[in-house]
Every structure is written in structure tokens, then in C-alpha cells.
Motif scaffolding. Sequence first.
Motif, mmCIF file in Angstrom:
data_model
loop_
_atom_site.group_PDB
_atom_site.id
_atom_site.type_symbol
_atom_site.label_atom_id
_atom_site.label_comp_id
_atom_site.label_asym_id
_atom_site.label_seq_id
_atom_site.Cartn_x
_atom_site.Cartn_y
_atom_site.Cartn_z
ATOM 1 N N ASP A 214 0.843 -1.186 0.000
ATOM 2 C CA ASP A 214 0.000 0.000 0.000
ATOM 3 C C ASP A 214 0.885 1.244 0.000
ATOM 4 O O ASP A 214 2.112 1.163 -0.026
ATOM 5 N N ARG A 215 0.237 2.421 0.069
ATOM 6 C CA ARG A 215 1.004 3.666 -0.030
ATOM 7 C C ARG A 215 1.997 3.821 1.120
ATOM 8 O O ARG A 215 3.125 4.282 0.911
ATOM 9 N N ASP A 216 1.609 3.420 2.319
ATOM 10 C CA ASP A 216 2.514 3.539 3.456
ATOM 11 C C ASP A 216 3.759 2.683 3.264
ATOM 12 O O ASP A 216 4.881 3.111 3.578
ATOM 13 N N LYS A 217 3.571 1.460 2.760
ATOM 14 C CA LYS A 217 4.723 0.594 2.517
ATOM 15 C C LYS A 217 5.590 1.140 1.387
ATOM 16 O O LYS A 217 6.819 1.056 1.444
ATOM 17 N N ALA A 218 4.934 1.701 0.357
ATOM 18 C CA ALA A 218 5.699 2.296 -0.740
ATOM 19 C C ALA A 218 6.519 3.480 -0.239
ATOM 20 O O ALA A 218 7.686 3.648 -0.597
ATOM 21 N N ARG A 219 5.906 4.311 0.613
ATOM 22 C CA ARG A 219 6.627 5.444 1.189
ATOM 23 C C ARG A 219 7.828 4.950 1.999
ATOM 24 O O ARG A 219 8.933 5.507 1.901
ATOM 25 N N ALA A 220 7.626 3.888 2.765
ATOM 26 C CA ALA A 220 8.720 3.343 3.572
ATOM 27 C C ALA A 220 9.839 2.801 2.691
ATOM 28 O O ALA A 220 11.020 2.910 3.045
ATOM 29 N N ILE A 221 9.492 2.228 1.542
ATOM 30 C CA ILE A 221 10.508 1.713 0.620
ATOM 31 C C ILE A 221 11.398 2.846 0.120
ATOM 32 O O ILE A 221 12.631 2.754 0.141
ATOM 33 N N PHE A 222 10.786 3.946 -0.334
ATOM 34 C CA PHE A 222 11.578 5.064 -0.858
ATOM 35 C C PHE A 222 12.403 5.724 0.243
ATOM 36 O O PHE A 222 13.553 6.127 0.000
ATOM 37 N N GLU A 223 11.847 5.829 1.440
ATOM 38 C CA GLU A 223 12.617 6.402 2.552
ATOM 39 C C GLU A 223 13.770 5.485 2.940
ATOM 40 O O GLU A 223 14.868 5.950 3.252
ATOM 41 N N ARG A 224 13.519 4.188 2.925
ATOM 42 C CA ARG A 224 14.563 3.222 3.249
ATOM 43 C C ARG A 224 15.700 3.300 2.228
ATOM 44 O O ARG A 224 16.878 3.249 2.583
ATOM 45 N N ALA A 225 15.353 3.433 0.956
ATOM 46 C CA ALA A 225 16.370 3.520 -0.102
ATOM 47 C C ALA A 225 17.269 4.731 0.111
ATOM 48 O O ALA A 225 18.488 4.663 -0.113
ATOM 49 N N GLU A 226 16.689 5.841 0.559
ATOM 50 C CA GLU A 226 17.486 7.041 0.798
ATOM 51 C C GLU A 226 18.531 6.788 1.878
ATOM 52 O O GLU A 226 19.666 7.278 1.799
ATOM 53 N N ALA A 227 18.174 5.990 2.889
ATOM 54 C CA ALA A 227 19.133 5.672 3.955
ATOM 55 C C ALA A 227 20.181 4.673 3.473
ATOM 56 O O ALA A 227 21.370 4.804 3.783
ATOM 57 N N VAL A 228 19.752 3.676 2.690
ATOM 58 C CA VAL A 228 20.678 2.644 2.221
ATOM 59 C C VAL A 228 21.750 3.228 1.322
ATOM 60 O O VAL A 228 22.924 2.848 1.397
#
Length: 416
Positions: A214-228
Amino acid sequence: MKFTPLHRALGSAPSPLTDELLDAAINAGVRETDDLDWKSELPPIKGLPQSDVPKDIAAMANAGGGMIIYGVEESQKSATGRKDTGEFTEGHERAYRSAAVSAISPPVFGLDIYRLGTDPLAVAVVIPASVDGPHLIYRNDYFGAPIRNDADTVWMRERQIEAMYRARFDERRRSSEAIDALYDEAAAGRDTDQRAWFVAVARPRIPALLARPDRDKARAIFERAEAVTLRFSKNSGVHPLENVDRLNPRPGLRRWVAVNTATSGQQLWREAWAEAHHDGSVTLAAAVGAHRKSFDGNLEGWEVESRGIECGISDFTALIRAVAETQNLDEYEVRVGIEWTGKQPLQILTVDNTGRTYDGVSNPLRKFTPVRTSLNAAGTDNDFHQEVYRLAEDSVNQGGITYLHTIFEPTQEKDS
């Protein structure tokens, strides 16, 4: 969330693999199947590659994946009770994983190993589905291809092996066609006659089936990528993920899209678009030609800073890593390219000792050759970093550039 043969046998929805789930299966007397195998004892760590472990793993992989659970007693193939396996150390786990790689050809990667309970302790091993079958076991001068047949492990006959090789080659052809189609879609509509574009796409070898974030998980994916991405690259240069709307991804066709935020005239040179598909695929497109070189001037459309390519690769692979963590994926097929259709040859620029853009070592390119590779997104941080570094090197080397300036050189692990 996991969905394993244990969940399927109990009719359970995807959920964490727990000791309670195992007890429920034992109380229900769940029977062994072609993807579920009960074993009462762990194999000894000494001589593990010469034990039946490689055969058991290969048989599951050849049958579409499955699960082996140690610490369960059975009668007539049905679970009857628990038996403590004893301590399962990190060394034991390393030896087990090593056997799946060194004693099977092609190797079986991506094992998930769980310790369930404490007294008694059980060990569950989830073997992923494989598109690289048949997986062979060698014994001196002989080899064979094991496969599960209901609750038993048998040896494949010649026609079965032939059919599995044919399926492997067909899958590789389809995978290549699918990633090329994904690349063409990501590159479509870009103003490549005015400025060069970085285009990168990745597709999991075995796409996700149950996941539809869902949108929340998608948002978490993009935020996680920024940290990685900052684990293996400097927070400098033009990172595409800084120029997309990571907090408000928009729905697309079976995907989430982080749209470009560099929309004003003075920022348009930083344009970027990123996508995380429901099946685990990833795309990133970013303008890398005509970047700002001074307060009042830009490079030409055919001039691309190598640091811009590095930032693109760093963010792209970080997005792969973030999606793979969320959707429990491992191997990816990757294609990275620079699209430029203008009249001038493409030039990849580096920097001199003072940090100024420098073209003295550039090879003029009439066409950038796309770089294709495979990435294990489920590997260790250092192993993944090594793969990212090699991908970036391959990308800038063809432009005459030797050294990377944004992605850190990975640590070389010493043999123990």
C-alpha cells in the motif's frame, strides 16, 4: 510476512514463522509433502557437505522450493512430536549455507533459516524456488539431480533433466525480454536529443506474487532507499532520490511512482523519476546531461559527470535493496544505460585534483553500451556493496574513467 509450506499445510494466512505455528502443525499431525520434510536431528557440522544436506536442499530447489524442519519426530510421514536439536550455532549455520553453495551446482542461494523455540529447539530451513534447475549433486566422478516426489526424494531421469534445462533456457530468454521491455518503457519520452539520461531497471529472477504494497509501505521503501544509498556513497553530487517525491508516491499500473519534484526552470536539469513495482521490479530515470557546472552555466547535453552516474547507480541499487527487504526477494537481473540521441558524441567527465570537471581522459562514445548484471539483493552489506561498486566501475570505465569519486571502495574481507 511469510507464507511457507507450514502455513499452507495449516491453511494459515501469511504470518511470521513461530514456535506456536510449528506446535500447531505437530498437534494436527501434518504429513510430509513434496515441499515439507520433517527431520528429527540436525546433521553434524563436520563433513556436512558430504552428508545428505546438499541432496535434500537440491531436491527441494528442483521441485519449486520447500521447507526442511529439524527437531520433529514423525511416524508414517506424519509429525508426532518435538525433539530438541541441541544448540544451532552461527558456525553450524555458516556450514549449512556453505554446503548449499559449494556442494550443489548451480549453487542454491537465499536460504532462510529460523530457530524456533528454546527447549525444545527446532530449526526450520526455507529453500526458495529456483529458476536455475536442475541443481546437481556430485559424488566423486558421478552426479545426479534429486527431486521431491511427494514425501520422498528420488533421482531425476534423463528426460526430466532435459526438460528442466529447457525450462531454464526459456526462462532466461523471457527474463531478458522482460527487462528489455521494462528498460524501453523507462526510457520512453525522455528528451534524449537535448540531454543525456541515466536509465536503470531491475527485475527479480522470481517476481513477488503475494505482495501488493500500500502507499505507506511504498513510502517506507523510498525512505529506506534514501538511507541505504548513504551506506556506500557520499552525500554529495546529484542524487536522483533527492529529486523525487518520496513521501507521496502515486499509484501507477501495478506500481508506485515517486514523481519528479525538480519542476521549475532553474531546477529542471535535476529531473528524476523512480518506480517500485508490485512484482519487485525497480526503475530509475534521471537527467544526467546538461547538469549545472557553475552559478550561471550548465554543461552541454552530451557531457555527463561520472559522479552523476555513480549517484544514479547508488540510488538505484539502494532502491533494489529496499524493495527486496520488504518483499523478501533476492536475485535481480539489472540493466543500466545512458540514453543520448544527439549529434555530438557522449562524453563522461571526471574531476581533477582540485575537484573541477575534467574531460582530458574521456573516450567519446557514439553509443553507451548498456551494462547488464545480476545482483543478490539479499546478500550481506559488504557483498552487496562489492556488486554495486563493480556495476559503477563498468559504467564509467567505458567512458575512459578509471576511478570512482562518490561510491566508497568496499572493504576486502580476509579469508578466515
